[in-house]
Motif scaffolding. Structure first.
Motif, PDB file in Angstrom:
ATOM      1  N   HIS A   1      69.751  -9.184  39.869  1.00  0.00           N
ATOM      2  CA  HIS A   1      68.349  -9.129  40.297  1.00  0.00           C
ATOM      3  C   HIS A   1      67.526  -7.973  39.953  1.00  0.00           C
ATOM      4  O   HIS A   1      66.647  -7.728  39.753  1.00  0.00           O
ATOM      5  N   GLY A   2      68.454  -6.805  40.431  1.00  0.00           N
ATOM      6  CA  GLY A   2      67.971  -5.087  40.536  1.00  0.00           C
ATOM      7  C   GLY A   2      68.043  -4.583  38.954  1.00  0.00           C
ATOM      8  O   GLY A   2      67.433  -3.514  38.838  1.00  0.00           O
ATOM      9  N   ASP A   3      68.483  -5.307  37.763  1.00  0.00           N
ATOM     10  CA  ASP A   3      68.792  -4.897  36.710  1.00  0.00           C
ATOM     11  C   ASP A   3      69.298  -3.332  36.933  1.00  0.00           C
ATOM     12  O   ASP A   3      68.940  -2.359  36.266  1.00  0.00           O
ATOM     13  N   LEU A   4      70.461  -3.388  37.679  1.00  0.00           N
ATOM     14  CA  LEU A   4      71.178  -2.008  38.009  1.00  0.00           C
ATOM     15  C   LEU A   4      71.980  -1.434  36.953  1.00  0.00           C
ATOM     16  O   LEU A   4      72.288  -0.296  36.990  1.00  0.00           O
ATOM     17  N   VAL A   5      72.334  -2.143  36.161  1.00  0.00           N
ATOM     18  CA  VAL A   5      73.137  -1.679  34.902  1.00  0.00           C
ATOM     19  C   VAL A   5      72.368  -0.991  34.060  1.00  0.00           C
ATOM     20  O   VAL A   5      72.742   0.616  33.702  1.00  0.00           O
ATOM     21  N   ARG A   6      71.303  -1.393  33.474  1.00  0.00           N
ATOM     22  CA  ARG A   6      70.340  -0.398  32.741  1.00  0.00           C
ATOM     23  C   ARG A   6      69.762   0.833  33.479  1.00  0.00           C
ATOM     24  O   ARG A   6      69.719   2.090  32.992  1.00  0.00           O
ATOM     25  N   ALA A   7      69.462   0.715  34.919  1.00  0.00           N
ATOM     26  CA  ALA A   7      69.207   1.655  35.666  1.00  0.00           C
ATOM     27  C   ALA A   7      70.100   2.838  35.721  1.00  0.00           C
ATOM     28  O   ALA A   7      69.758   4.039  35.578  1.00  0.00           O
ATOM     29  N   ALA A   8      71.476   2.334  35.876  1.00  0.00           N
ATOM     30  CA  ALA A   8      72.540   3.321  36.264  1.00  0.00           C
ATOM     31  C   ALA A   8      72.621   3.901  34.798  1.00  0.00           C
ATOM     32  O   ALA A   8      72.962   5.235  34.697  1.00  0.00           O
ATOM     33  N   ALA A   9      72.479   3.300  33.458  1.00  0.00           N
ATOM     34  CA  ALA A   9      72.522   4.013  32.221  1.00  0.00           C
ATOM     35  C   ALA A   9      71.551   5.047  32.166  1.00  0.00           C
ATOM     36  O   ALA A   9      71.762   6.244  31.773  1.00  0.00           O
ATOM     37  N   ASN A  10      70.246   4.867  32.541  1.00  0.00           N
ATOM     38  CA  ASN A  10      69.281   5.647  32.640  1.00  0.00           C
ATOM     39  C   ASN A  10      69.570   6.823  33.441  1.00  0.00           C
ATOM     40  O   ASN A  10      69.433   8.116  33.058  1.00  0.00           O
TER      41      ASN A  10
ATOM     42  N   ALA B   1      62.469  -3.886  47.850  1.00  0.00           N
ATOM     43  CA  ALA B   1      60.961  -4.227  48.138  1.00  0.00           C
ATOM     44  C   ALA B   1      61.052  -6.050  47.745  1.00  0.00           C
ATOM     45  O   ALA B   1      60.081  -6.628  48.451  1.00  0.00           O
ATOM     46  N   MET B   2      61.632  -6.244  46.833  1.00  0.00           N
ATOM     47  CA  MET B   2      61.504  -7.594  46.634  1.00  0.00           C
ATOM     48  C   MET B   2      62.196  -8.708  47.518  1.00  0.00           C
ATOM     49  O   MET B   2      61.154  -9.678  47.661  1.00  0.00           O
ATOM     50  N   ASP B   3      63.094  -8.344  48.498  1.00  0.00           N
ATOM     51  CA  ASP B   3      63.591  -9.056  49.333  1.00  0.00           C
ATOM     52  C   ASP B   3      63.936  -8.298  50.508  1.00  0.00           C
ATOM     53  O   ASP B   3      65.143  -8.151  50.693  1.00  0.00           O
ATOM     54  N   PRO B   4      62.991  -7.830  51.367  1.00  0.00           N
ATOM     55  CA  PRO B   4      63.431  -6.909  52.361  1.00  0.00           C
ATOM     56  C   PRO B   4      64.265  -7.616  53.517  1.00  0.00           C
ATOM     57  O   PRO B   4      64.953  -6.854  54.179  1.00  0.00           O
ATOM     58  N   HIS B   5      64.327  -8.884  53.498  1.00  0.00           N
ATOM     59  CA  HIS B   5      65.319  -9.381  54.544  1.00  0.00           C
ATOM     60  C   HIS B   5      66.455  -9.764  54.130  1.00  0.00           C
ATOM     61  O   HIS B   5      67.589 -10.127  54.926  1.00  0.00           O
ATOM     62  N   ASN B   6      66.904  -9.905  52.717  1.00  0.00           N
ATOM     63  CA  ASN B   6      68.286 -10.077  52.178  1.00  0.00           C
ATOM     64  C   ASN B   6      68.963  -8.718  52.441  1.00  0.00           C
ATOM     65  O   ASN B   6      69.185  -8.209  51.351  1.00  0.00           O
ATOM     66  N   GLN B   7      69.320  -8.349  53.445  1.00  0.00           N
ATOM     67  CA  GLN B   7      70.226  -7.058  53.556  1.00  0.00           C
ATOM     68  C   GLN B   7      71.091  -6.826  52.824  1.00  0.00           C
ATOM     69  O   GLN B   7      71.656  -5.617  52.261  1.00  0.00           O
ATOM     70  N   PRO B   8      72.206  -7.546  52.803  1.00  0.00           N
ATOM     71  CA  PRO B   8      73.341  -7.754  51.945  1.00  0.00           C
ATOM     72  C   PRO B   8      73.092  -6.947  50.653  1.00  0.00           C
ATOM     73  O   PRO B   8      73.912  -6.228  50.057  1.00  0.00           O
ATOM     74  N   VAL B   9      72.229  -7.427  50.067  1.00  0.00           N
ATOM     75  CA  VAL B   9      71.790  -7.280  48.732  1.00  0.00           C
ATOM     76  C   VAL B   9      71.648  -5.799  48.379  1.00  0.00           C
ATOM     77  O   VAL B   9      71.776  -5.099  47.677  1.00  0.00           O
ATOM     78  N   PHE B  10      70.514  -5.342  49.136  1.00  0.00           N
ATOM     79  CA  PHE B  10      70.253  -4.059  49.019  1.00  0.00           C
ATOM     80  C   PHE B  10      71.208  -3.131  49.572  1.00  0.00           C
ATOM     81  O   PHE B  10      71.133  -1.840  48.922  1.00  0.00           O
ATOM     82  N   LEU B  11      71.991  -3.412  50.609  1.00  0.00           N
ATOM     83  CA  LEU B  11      73.163  -2.610  51.067  1.00  0.00           C
ATOM     84  C   LEU B  11      74.098  -2.480  49.930  1.00  0.00           C
ATOM     85  O   LEU B  11      74.809  -1.346  49.570  1.00  0.00           O
ATOM     86  N   ALA B  12      74.341  -3.346  49.266  1.00  0.00           N
ATOM     87  CA  ALA B  12      75.189  -3.531  48.021  1.00  0.00           C
ATOM     88  C   ALA B  12      74.409  -2.438  47.027  1.00  0.00           C
ATOM     89  O   ALA B  12      75.497  -1.772  46.332  1.00  0.00           O
ATOM     90  N   GLY B  13      73.545  -2.341  46.884  1.00  0.00           N
ATOM     91  CA  GLY B  13      72.855  -1.676  46.042  1.00  0.00           C
ATOM     92  C   GLY B  13      73.121  -0.072  46.270  1.00  0.00           C
ATOM     93  O   GLY B  13      73.208   0.533  45.439  1.00  0.00           O
ATOM     94  N   ALA B  14      72.915   0.053  47.698  1.00  0.00           N
ATOM     95  CA  ALA B  14      72.820   1.384  48.106  1.00  0.00           C
ATOM     96  C   ALA B  14      74.363   1.679  47.974  1.00  0.00           C
ATOM     97  O   ALA B  14      74.671   2.976  47.755  1.00  0.00           O
ATOM     98  N   VAL B  15      75.343   0.976  48.187  1.00  0.00           N
ATOM     99  CA  VAL B  15      76.807   1.446  48.029  1.00  0.00           C
ATOM    100  C   VAL B  15      77.052   2.003  46.303  1.00  0.00           C
ATOM    101  O   VAL B  15      77.511   2.884  46.278  1.00  0.00           O
ATOM    102  N   LEU B  16      76.640   0.989  45.627  1.00  0.00           N
ATOM    103  CA  LEU B  16      76.643   1.420  44.400  1.00  0.00           C
ATOM    104  C   LEU B  16      75.921   2.476  43.859  1.00  0.00           C
ATOM    105  O   LEU B  16      76.629   3.357  43.085  1.00  0.00           O
ATOM    106  N   THR B  17      75.002   2.912  44.494  1.00  0.00           N
ATOM    107  CA  THR B  17      74.153   3.956  44.051  1.00  0.00           C
ATOM    108  C   THR B  17      74.953   5.367  44.518  1.00  0.00           C
ATOM    109  O   THR B  17      74.813   6.382  43.995  1.00  0.00           O
ATOM    110  N   THR B  18      75.581   5.176  45.838  1.00  0.00           N
ATOM    111  CA  THR B  18      76.448   6.319  46.373  1.00  0.00           C
ATOM    112  C   THR B  18      77.539   6.640  45.649  1.00  0.00           C
ATOM    113  O   THR B  18      77.913   7.835  45.704  1.00  0.00           O
TER     114      THR B  18
END
Lengths: 275, 308
Positions: free
Chosen positions: A63-72, A234-251
């Protein structure tokens, strides 16, 4: 050292308490990211999820297109971090060799530059990059490498190079080395722990940069990891596990880099230990 | 010799160019813009001091100045005390001290935005682990002390406290600097104190803190400079300046919103000028305090150390 001994056990307990206190936010982040995404919010969910899984990670990445963002983000770091270290070490070295008055002027300017709030510089920089048609490219994110990411870092190199014994510099002068050769063959190898430490700090700052992308990037294809993560949250502020997973990956990459660099710079003062 | 000088100037050049193009000129441009009305679409109009007059009546700015000062007053001293305490606790080799040192660095390694999202979850009043922890031992949604748990994101006071709390975990850099400074202190100073039979508290007051004073002074100064900006990402991500209207609106957020949400660049530049002014005042006050301490010999004791 008589007053030290009874404290030995207390210090060990203290160390455990500190580890628990400062480690817990990250452990809780990890625990939160392993929960099942998309569940309705419950009061006081168990801290350790009953059915841990990586579903949230899958959703975050797709959903977050994180692979492309990570490449950038990686492009920015791969170009920006070495460039930034190069600028910092060249400038720091030159400052030790140039006349004192010139060096103090540059150091004064650097201190002044550290005082200016980053948000205050955004507007004119934005105008500059827009005029050059460089918004929606990664160039404005790499540009801070020209000021060594933080004006503090050339000053740290300056102090490190100044701490090298004068004899070493005299030898280079006798061998008729140019300043550039002195920097590369003698000075740089001697300050390796400093380079390792600054590399980690520069990477961490570059990788976590949110302010610059927020202002310069509008096209999703150019989003870096922090910006993509913000969009995801911002897309789904109540779906905490998803953005927390994104935060882990970013960290993770930052932890990895700091872990590697730490072996080099922490150990430079570790073994000497305490008096 | 001349060839060497030319090469040295060339080595300095990239940094100097960066400093001028990316910091000094933009800072000057911001100062100039503060006296205009600029939206980057129409040509800008000279306003004189009108932006600054408007600053004095803007409720967002008024709230932000107060909030920024309260953040400064709580966050800066607490961060320093915690970092010094941890450095003194962990500077000796002891079981687990290496792990503990690494753990202190951990929260600061989390990218700002991820850190914000993490606290958004930790401070969630109903599901968040922080309040779950505070409710341990209590009954009926109250803490063990019988009080209601903090409403981190909805009560103004609690929200401001939450922003300060977030800042207390990212002290890794300060901690490392104090730790290295402590390890560099001469053992002789401590041997003398031991001969005199000084107790731990006296050693701390008479030996350790005076010797560390110059480093601590620099750290306080740096933290003060950074604190006006440090609250930006947390407020943007965790509270978005709320609870309404301006409970956690800090100057950096006002600047950002005026510039990039309301497109009032001239007015935002005036906010930037205000931030610069406040920073300068804070630096000046601390510099005078430092000089006074120096003349009383507190800071001077460290400066006279051999090899410094």
């Amino acid at each position: 050292m008589s007053w030290h001994d009874p404290g030995r056990r207390r210090r060990a307990y203290g160390a455990v308490a500190v580890t628990a206190l400062f480690g817990s936010p990250l452990l809780l982040l990890l625990a939160g990211s392993l929960r099942e995404p998309g569940q309705p919010p419950v009061v006081a969910p168990p801290l350790i999820p009953e059915d841990p899984g990586f579903a949230a990670y899958h959703q975050a990445i797709t959903h977050g297109d994180l692979v492309r963002a990570a490449a950038n983000s990686m492009i920015v770091a791969a170009v920006g971090v070495p460039l930034s270290l190069l600028v910092a070490s060249l400038a720091g070295f030159a400052l030790t060799q140039l006349p004192r008055r010139l060096a103090s002027a540059v150091i004064g300017l650097s201190v002044l530059a550290m005082m200016v709030p980053a948000t205050a510089l955004l507007l004119p920089r934005f105008v500059l990059f827009r005029t050059l048609h460089l918004t929606d490219t990664l160039v404005p994110l790499i540009a801070p490498a020209l000021i060594a990411t933080s004006p503090l870092y050339p000053l740290i190199y300056y102090l490190a190079f100044r701490a090298i014994p004068a004899d070493s510099y005299d030898l280079c002068r006798l061998a008729d080395l140019t300043p550039m050769q002195t920097w590369r063959r003698m000075a740089l190898p001697q300050v390796q722990p400093v380079t390792a430490g600054l590399a980690a700090l520069t990477f961490a700052l570059t990788w976590s940069n949110l302010l610059d992308p927020l202002v310069y990037l509008y096209d999703r294809a150019t989003f870096t990891l922090p910006l993509a993560l913000r969009a995801l949250a911002a897309m789904d502020p109540h779906n905490q596990p998803v953005f927390l997973a994104g935060a882990v990956l970013t960290t993770l990459p930052t932890l990895l880099v700091i872990g590697v660099a730490q072996r080099r710079f922490m150990h430079s003062y570790g073994p000497e230990g305490a008096p | 010799m001349n060839r060497d000088r030319r090469q040295l100037v060339l080595m300095l050049m990239p940094y100097l160019v960066g400093l001028v193009v990316l910091v000094l000129l933009p800072a000057a441009a911001t100062m100039a813009m503060a006296f205009t009305e600029t939206d980057l679409i129409a040509t800008s109009r000279f306003l004189g001091a009108a932006n600054f007059v408007e600053l004095t009546t803007d409720p967002a700015v008024q709230a932000a100045v107060g909030n920024s000062l309260s953040y400064l007053m709580f966050s800066v001293p607490l961060r320093l005390v915690i970092a010094v305490g941890l450095a003194l606790l962990l500077h000796r080799r002891a079981r687990g001290s290496g792990t503990a040192r690494a753990a202190v660095l951990l929260p600061g390694a989390v990218p700002e935005l991820a850190y914000g999202l993490m606290w958004l979850w930790l401070l969630n009043p109903i599901q968040g682990p922080v309040n779950q922890f505070l409710l341990l031992g209590g009954e009926g949604g109250r803490t063990a002390l019988g009080t209601l748990p903090p409403q981190w994101l909805t009560d103004p006071e609690d929200a401001r406290a939450g922003i300060v709390l977030m800042s207390l975990f990212t002290i890794g850099e300060t901690f490392v600097i104090v730790l290295t400074a402590r390890l560099a202190l001469p053992p002789e100073a401590y041997e003398l104190a031991e001969l005199e039979g000084a107790r731990a508290g006296q050693v701390l007051r008479r030996v350790t803190l005076p010797l560390l004073a110059p480093v601590l002074a620099v750290l306080v100064l740096r933290d003060t400079l950074m604190s006006l900006q440090a609250s930006f990402v947390p407020t943007l991500v965790v509270t978005n300046g709320g609870p309404p209207p301006y409970a956690t609106t800090y100057l950096s957020l006002v600047l950002y919103q005026d510039a990039f949400e309301y497109l009032r660049y001239g007015y935002a530049a005036a906010v930037a000028a205000l931030m610069l002014g406040l920073t300068a005042v804070a630096v000046l006050i601390q510099w005078r305090l430092l000089r006074r301490w120096a003349s009383h010999g507190i800071v001077g004791a460290g400066a006279q150390r051999p090899g410094n």
